[in-house]
Design a protein around this motif. Structure first.
Motif, mmCIF file in Angstrom:
data_model
loop_
_atom_site.group_PDB
_atom_site.id
_atom_site.type_symbol
_atom_site.label_atom_id
_atom_site.label_comp_id
_atom_site.label_asym_id
_atom_site.label_seq_id
_atom_site.Cartn_x
_atom_site.Cartn_y
_atom_site.Cartn_z
ATOM 1 N N GLU A 132 41.089 52.367 -17.107
ATOM 2 C CA GLU A 132 40.963 52.463 -15.653
ATOM 3 C C GLU A 132 39.583 53.018 -15.259
ATOM 4 N N PHE A 133 39.120 54.037 -15.980
ATOM 5 C CA PHE A 133 37.834 54.639 -15.642
ATOM 6 C C PHE A 133 36.669 53.716 -15.965
ATOM 7 N N ALA A 134 36.899 52.708 -16.786
ATOM 8 C CA ALA A 134 35.826 51.761 -17.073
ATOM 9 C C ALA A 134 35.352 51.070 -15.801
ATOM 10 N N ASN A 135 36.247 50.942 -14.827
ATOM 11 C CA ASN A 135 35.880 50.294 -13.566
ATOM 12 C C ASN A 135 35.000 51.175 -12.680
ATOM 13 N N ASN A 136 34.839 52.443 -13.020
ATOM 14 C CA ASN A 136 34.012 53.339 -12.206
ATOM 15 C C ASN A 136 32.522 53.168 -12.486
ATOM 16 N N GLN A 137 32.198 52.498 -13.575
ATOM 17 C CA GLN A 137 30.789 52.306 -13.895
ATOM 18 C C GLN A 137 30.130 51.455 -12.811
ATOM 19 N N GLY A 138 28.983 51.919 -12.376
ATOM 20 C CA GLY A 138 28.262 51.185 -11.341
ATOM 21 C C GLY A 138 28.584 51.607 -9.933
ATOM 22 N N HIS A 139 29.563 52.509 -9.783
ATOM 23 C CA HIS A 139 29.908 52.965 -8.437
ATOM 24 C C HIS A 139 29.167 54.245 -8.064
ATOM 25 N N TRP A 140 28.398 54.795 -8.983
ATOM 26 C CA TRP A 140 27.711 56.058 -8.746
ATOM 27 C C TRP A 140 28.731 57.126 -8.369
ATOM 28 N N GLY A 141 28.406 57.983 -7.427
ATOM 29 C CA GLY A 141 29.299 59.109 -7.136
ATOM 30 C C GLY A 141 30.451 58.761 -6.230
ATOM 31 N N PHE A 142 30.311 57.702 -5.435
ATOM 32 C CA PHE A 142 31.334 57.405 -4.433
ATOM 33 C C PHE A 142 31.707 55.928 -4.464
ATOM 34 N N TYR A 143 32.965 55.694 -4.193
ATOM 35 C CA TYR A 143 33.422 54.349 -3.857
ATOM 36 C C TYR A 143 34.196 54.475 -2.555
ATOM 37 N N PHE A 144 33.846 53.676 -1.554
ATOM 38 C CA PHE A 144 34.539 53.692 -0.273
ATOM 39 C C PHE A 144 35.395 52.435 -0.153
ATOM 40 N N GLN A 145 36.652 52.641 0.169
ATOM 41 C CA GLN A 145 37.574 51.515 0.353
ATOM 42 C C GLN A 145 37.332 50.906 1.733
ATOM 43 N N PRO A 146 36.908 49.667 1.811
ATOM 44 C CA PRO A 146 36.582 49.097 3.120
ATOM 45 C C PRO A 146 37.815 48.883 3.984
ATOM 46 N N ASP A 147 37.619 49.038 5.301
ATOM 47 C CA ASP A 147 38.640 48.781 6.327
ATOM 48 C C ASP A 147 39.901 49.626 6.149
ATOM 49 N N PHE A 148 39.788 50.754 5.477
ATOM 50 C CA PHE A 148 40.955 51.618 5.288
ATOM 51 C C PHE A 148 41.452 52.156 6.628
ATOM 52 N N ALA A 149 40.533 52.483 7.548
ATOM 53 C CA ALA A 149 40.948 53.012 8.845
ATOM 54 C C ALA A 149 41.753 51.986 9.627
#
Length: 515
Positions: A132-149
């Motif tokens: 699962e953490f392999a998918n964090n590569q390339g996201h730097w410190g943050f990943y924002f989920q679009p259109d969550f609001a």
């Protein structure tokens, strides 16, 4: 001071259980917020969760395909908002509740990424969830989920169709200017994010619900310009963004991130503080204070204070004109920043002018809140600076004006010889009604002395403390009702040339407020 509490995240083990599909998250959360407000009864308002659309704070769950994904809006409403509000109200919490606070505006996000980041909360289980953490590569410190609001609004509307039905009092956003390009400048970019969120509320039928900006900020270190230090750009952001916010009725609260830089911030290339990591004020501090004083209702201002460091920090001017009104009787009067060579740091070097009888006056633009407090203190640190021998004399005046009752007030004058250090005190309710009360000798003119006026059990006392800490005089002047026991008080400082050759007075600290 009013405290707004916020739940930042949950314990990693709770997040792990949620990801593995074990029930009970909502119940644990509800119990936690109940214990929170019962234990810390000083919490005035509550923010239910910090940035549930950001990978540092959201909960990862397994989707129908068996792969991880961030919680969606419906899950967040059912896991946090509904149980949280119900638990707080059942616990008797009477404060206001911010139901959800989004990173940025909850709409922008990483739309071009094929896989979202795994919840950073579970870094301690990196070995267990290596895939699962392999998918964090390339996201730097943050990943924002679009259109969550937008997803959250849709879920809320299924339970609360109108703004009046909402079980909480506010929405929150953190419109930092660093996600995406900012061709019109950082402040304009943050304001566009804010406007887009206000439009979303209108589309959802929640127009007019208060918005709390519980975090916003800009760096003084400009990463886009190869790490140039640009403290004035940070101050400009404060001025521009807060001006926009002050004109929007829906924005009810605004919090700056953050108070002071730390070594950790420097390591992470962040410099959002109003103070640097050594506690020195940045220009943004004075911009923020100016806007805050303009926005605060008069009853919110409990202390008026200035350390006269404005001129050493800002590029234009020596006196903070958002705090002081300046009057002078001749054009040659001036006030400039001075490095004192003492622990006081920077002071304000004041000359009222060339002629005997010249006066420079500083008066606070704002006044103290109206309240019933019986204790008040006015304090001013000063030292004379003579340039010639002889008998140069200047007069330093400290005035308190009672706007609620102009017939009462206070005027204390100190006539100082800049060579001998002899200081003669006179006191009265006005400048023209003073009588002598004391004469003292300042032992060390290289150090700052402090004069204090304070109420003690309904009386006004004067004290003067020399630079070495010795008390030079302490006098019971009068009943407090004669001068300033009422409220709505404004302070003023006067420096005037009495006789002799040119010399100056340095001011290092002024404070008027509760003792």
């Amino acid at each position: 001071m009013k405290i707004t509490g916020v739940v930042i995240n949950c314990h990693p083990e709770v997040a792990r259980m949620a990801y593995l599909g074990q029930p009970g998250f909502a119940e644990r959360y509800a119990e936690y917020v109940r214990l929170l407000v019962e234990t810390f009864d000083f919490i005035h308002d509550m923010e239910l969760w910090n940035e549930p659309n950001a990978s540092d704070f959201y909960i990862s769950v397994k989707g129908e395909d068996g792969l991880h994904r961030p919680w969606n809006g419906l899950e967040f409403v059912n896991m946090v908002i509904r149980p949280g509000v119900e638990s707080l109200r059942c616990a008797g919490f009477a404060g206001r509740i911010c139901g959800v606070t989004f990173a940025e505006n909850g709409l922008v996000g990483h739309v071009g990424r094929t896989r979202p980041a795994f919840a950073n909360t579970m870094r301690g289980y990196a070995d267990e969830f290596a895939a699962e953490f392999a998918n964090n590569q390339g996201h730097w410190g943050f990943y924002f989920q679009p259109d969550f609001a937008r997803d959250v609004m849709q879920a809320l509307r299924s339970h609360y169709p109108t703004a009046q039905d909402l079980p909480f009092e506010a929405f929150g956003i953190h419109p930092y200017p660093y996600f995406g390009p900012a061709p019109d400048g950082f402040a304009a970019h943050s304001w566009h994010l804010t406007q887009d969120f206000l439009s979303l509320l209108e589309d959802a039928g929640y127009s007019g619900v208060p918005v709390w900006i519980t975090e916003v900020g800009a760096r003084s270190l400009d990463l886009s310009k190869v790490y140039d230090f640009d403290a004035m750009a940070q101050a400009d952001f404060v001025d521009d963004f807060m001006t926009h916010a002050a004109g929007e009725a829906s924005i009810e609260k605004l919090f700056w991130y953050k108070y002071r830089d730390e070594a950790w911030d420097l390591k992470r290339e962040k410099s959002f503080g109003l103070f640097d990591h050594e506690g020195r004020k940045k220009p943004a501090y004075y911009s923020f204070r100016s806007r805050a004083l303009d926005c605060l209702p008069p009853q919110s201002i409990r202390v008026l204070q200035d350390d006269f460091g404005f001129g050493a920090v800002m590029q234009a001017g020596s006196v903070d004109k958002s705090f002081w009104k300046i009057e002078k009787t001749e054009p040659f009067a001036y006030a400039i920043p001075a490095h004192t060579g003492t622990a006081e740091g920077t002071a304000l070097l004041v000359s009222p002018g060339r002629a005997v009888g010249s006066v420079l006056r500083l008066e606070t633009r704002h006044h103290l809140a109206a309240d019933k407090a019986q204790r008040l203190k006015a304090a001013l640190r000063f030292r004379p600076k003579a340039t010639d021998p002889g008998k140069p004399e200047m007069t330093l005046g400290l005035q308190i004006t009672n706007l609620a009752n102009p017939e009462t007030g206070l005027f204390l004058s100190v006539r100082i010889n800049g060579v001998s250090g002899v200081a003669a005190f006179a006191f009265g309710t006005t400048r023209n009604a003073r009588t002598p009360v004391a004469e003292v000798g300042l032992a060390d003119l290289s150090q700052f002395a402090e004069i204090t006026l304070e109420t003690r059990e309904g009386r006004v006392w004067l004290s003067c403390v020399d630079g070495d800490g010795s008390i030079l005089t302490e006098i019971d002047l009068c009943a407090a009702t004669q001068v300033f026991l009422g409220r709505r008080l404004r302070g003023a400082i006067e420096v005037s040339r009495t006789k002799g050759p040119i010399h100056f007075i340095e001011l290092s600290r002024f404070r008027l407020g509760r003792g």
